[in-house]
Design a protein around this motif. Structure first.
Motif, PDB file in Angstrom:
ATOM      1  N   TRP A   1      34.862 -52.193  90.535  1.00 62.10           N
ATOM      2  CA  TRP A   1      33.621 -51.862  90.250  1.00 62.10           C
ATOM      3  C   TRP A   1      33.377 -51.643  88.703  1.00 62.10           C
ATOM      4  O   TRP A   1      33.946 -50.682  88.274  1.00 62.10           O
TER       5      TRP A   1
ATOM      6  N   THR B   1      24.510 -57.234  85.315  1.00 59.11           N
ATOM      7  CA  THR B   1      24.408 -56.613  86.492  1.00 59.11           C
ATOM      8  C   THR B   1      25.940 -56.384  86.693  1.00 59.11           C
ATOM      9  O   THR B   1      26.768 -57.179  86.652  1.00 59.11           O
TER      10      THR B   1
ATOM     11  N   LEU C   1      26.248 -56.941  91.938  1.00 63.52           N
ATOM     12  CA  LEU C   1      25.878 -56.058  93.202  1.00 63.52           C
ATOM     13  C   LEU C   1      24.937 -54.759  92.685  1.00 63.52           C
ATOM     14  O   LEU C   1      25.143 -54.037  91.462  1.00 63.52           O
TER      15      LEU C   1
ATOM     16  N   TRP D   1      23.619 -51.134  92.731  1.00 58.19           N
ATOM     17  CA  TRP D   1      23.974 -50.190  93.471  1.00 58.19           C
ATOM     18  C   TRP D   1      23.530 -48.892  92.903  1.00 58.19           C
ATOM     19  O   TRP D   1      24.069 -48.571  91.905  1.00 58.19           O
ATOM     20  N   LYS D   2      22.215 -48.490  93.469  1.00 57.30           N
ATOM     21  CA  LYS D   2      21.505 -47.430  92.560  1.00 57.30           C
ATOM     22  C   LYS D   2      22.286 -46.090  92.301  1.00 57.30           C
ATOM     23  O   LYS D   2      22.275 -45.529  91.474  1.00 57.30           O
ATOM     24  N   ASP D   3      22.799 -45.707  93.542  1.00 56.34           N
ATOM     25  CA  ASP D   3      23.295 -44.014  93.475  1.00 56.34           C
ATOM     26  C   ASP D   3      24.596 -44.354  93.829  1.00 56.34           C
ATOM     27  O   ASP D   3      25.128 -43.510  94.728  1.00 56.34           O
ATOM     28  N   ALA D   4      25.568 -45.000  93.256  1.00 58.58           N
ATOM     29  CA  ALA D   4      26.923 -45.350  93.393  1.00 58.58           C
ATOM     30  C   ALA D   4      27.430 -44.122  92.859  1.00 58.58           C
ATOM     31  O   ALA D   4      27.299 -43.284  91.972  1.00 58.58           O
TER      32      ALA D   4
ATOM     33  N   VAL E   1      32.636 -51.964  99.969  1.00 58.94           N
ATOM     34  CA  VAL E   1      31.150 -51.813 100.598  1.00 58.94           C
ATOM     35  C   VAL E   1      30.617 -52.710 101.510  1.00 58.94           C
ATOM     36  O   VAL E   1      31.172 -53.923 101.631  1.00 58.94           O
TER      37      VAL E   1
ATOM     38  N   ALA F   1      27.170 -54.954 101.728  1.00 54.20           N
ATOM     39  CA  ALA F   1      26.193 -55.422 101.072  1.00 54.20           C
ATOM     40  C   ALA F   1      25.215 -56.516 101.665  1.00 54.20           C
ATOM     41  O   ALA F   1      25.867 -57.101 102.556  1.00 54.20           O
TER      42      ALA F   1
ATOM     43  N   GLY G   1      22.687 -56.188  97.484  1.00 57.47           N
ATOM     44  CA  GLY G   1      22.174 -54.998  97.456  1.00 57.47           C
ATOM     45  C   GLY G   1      23.134 -54.298  98.168  1.00 57.47           C
ATOM     46  O   GLY G   1      23.552 -54.468  99.316  1.00 57.47           O
ATOM     47  N   PHE G   2      23.405 -52.971  97.745  1.00 62.82           N
ATOM     48  CA  PHE G   2      24.364 -52.108  98.547  1.00 62.82           C
ATOM     49  C   PHE G   2      23.593 -51.551  99.807  1.00 62.82           C
ATOM     50  O   PHE G   2      22.442 -51.194  99.783  1.00 62.82           O
TER      51      PHE G   2
ATOM     52  N   LEU H   1      28.718 -47.755 102.197  1.00 62.00           N
ATOM     53  CA  LEU H   1      30.147 -47.419 101.612  1.00 62.00           C
ATOM     54  C   LEU H   1      30.923 -47.334 102.863  1.00 62.00           C
ATOM     55  O   LEU H   1      30.605 -46.612 103.691  1.00 62.00           O
TER      56      LEU H   1
END
Length: 308
Positions: A149, A157, A193, A195-198, A222, A224, A234-235, A238
């Motif tokens: 990641w 991105t 990817l 992933w807002k709240d990774a 993940v 996605a 988009g995530f 997990l």
């Protein structure tokens, strides 16, 4: 029929795609690994399911249209039988809308402002979901992504970077391969990817920080969903806890990359047409003698009238 039979892809590694590696990436081919994590099932992987209209053109190209967006559909020699079975399925049924198992291909460009492109590589297809295969585990447009990641220099991105999984057989092949083939074999796929709240931040290389203080990219696994039109993933969920250490993988060294890039530049210069020599007249006769320029004729003077 072959079209209805889809073998399990649980142990299949993602085929690497076009890569624009960062300058800081470096792994010696003789020691191409990170520390191995405890879970033996952890592997680098990028595979998923799409449903779209498949089209084969007369020049041998193929595409898949998802909604109103068209994407290239590639295939390797190993998937030749799958491709022929897919063509036969469409020919027999007249139905171009097919459910495909694919590897995502992310194509990045040297200029950061130039957007990346997404393509897909055909792995298989089916007419119904098989519970023991990827097509049975995933919904349409869903993908299983496992990799590092991180940010790469040419993409704004963050990406999941999918490298070649390590094996002794692959290592022996690499040791004997020529640099160009070696680098191509070990190219990674960098999948963008959202992933807002990774739970872990994507690694970003900082050239102003010492190497021992850089840290490293976490290994994440993940689920996605591909977002057509936006060309990103988009995530969704997990599927395993992030790991500080990655499974063993292969990555080309800087030396091999530099050798391949130098050879490519030389080939481009050799193929370029020679530039015209300075000082040589462009206009020549058939016997290669210079042709003098023609001077304009002087205008006749007006005749004087009587009395002037």
């Amino acid at each position: 029929m072959a079209s209805a039979e889809l073998t399990s892809l649980e142990s299949t590694q993602a085929v690497p795609t076009v890569e624009t590696p960062s300058d800081e990436e470096q792994v010696n081919v003789d020691t191409p690994t990170e520390t191995e994590i405890e879970s033996p099932a952890a592997i680098f992987q990028a595979v998923g399911v799409i449903t779209g209209s498949v089209n084969f053109t007369t020049d041998g190209q193929s595409t898949v249209t998802i909604g109103s967006y068209e994407y290239p559909l590639y295939y390797s020699k190993r998937q030749w039988d799958v491709l022929n079975a897919l063509k036969k399925e469409i020919e027999n049924t007249g139905n171009h809308n097919q459910r495909l198992v694919v590897y995502p291909k992310a194509i990045h460009f040297p200029r950061r402002e130039q957007p990346h492109r997404i393509a897909f590589q055909l792995v298989g297809f089916d007419r119904g979901r098989k519970l023991d295969a990827v097509s049975g585990e995933l919904e349409d447009l869903e993908f299983k992504l496992s990799g590092l990641w991180q940010f790469i220099p040419v993409c704004s991105t963050p990406c999941i970077s999918v490298f070649r999984n390590f094996s002794d057989e692959r290592l022996e092949f690499i040791k004997q391969a020529e640099p160009a083939r070696k680098v191509k074999f070990m190219k990674a796929s960098h999948i963008p990817l959202l992933w807002k709240d990774a739970p872990v931040r994507p690694f970003r290389f900082n050239p102003k920080v010492a190497k021992e203080e850089q840290g490293r990219a976490a290994f994440v696994t993940v689920k996605a969903k591909f977002l057509p039109g936006r060309d990103v993933f988009g995530f969704v969920a997990l599927t395993a806890l992030p790991q500080e250490a990655a499974p063993r993988f292969l990555k080309a060294s800087k030396e091999d990359k530099a050798t391949v890039q130098s050879a490519a530049k030389k080939a481009q210069r050799a193929a370029a047409p020679p530039a015209p020599k300075k000082g040589k007249s462009k206009a020549t006769s058939q016997d290669n003698t210079s042709v003098p320029r023609t001077k304009p004729l002087p205008k006749p003077k007006p005749k004087l009238k009587t009395g002037e």
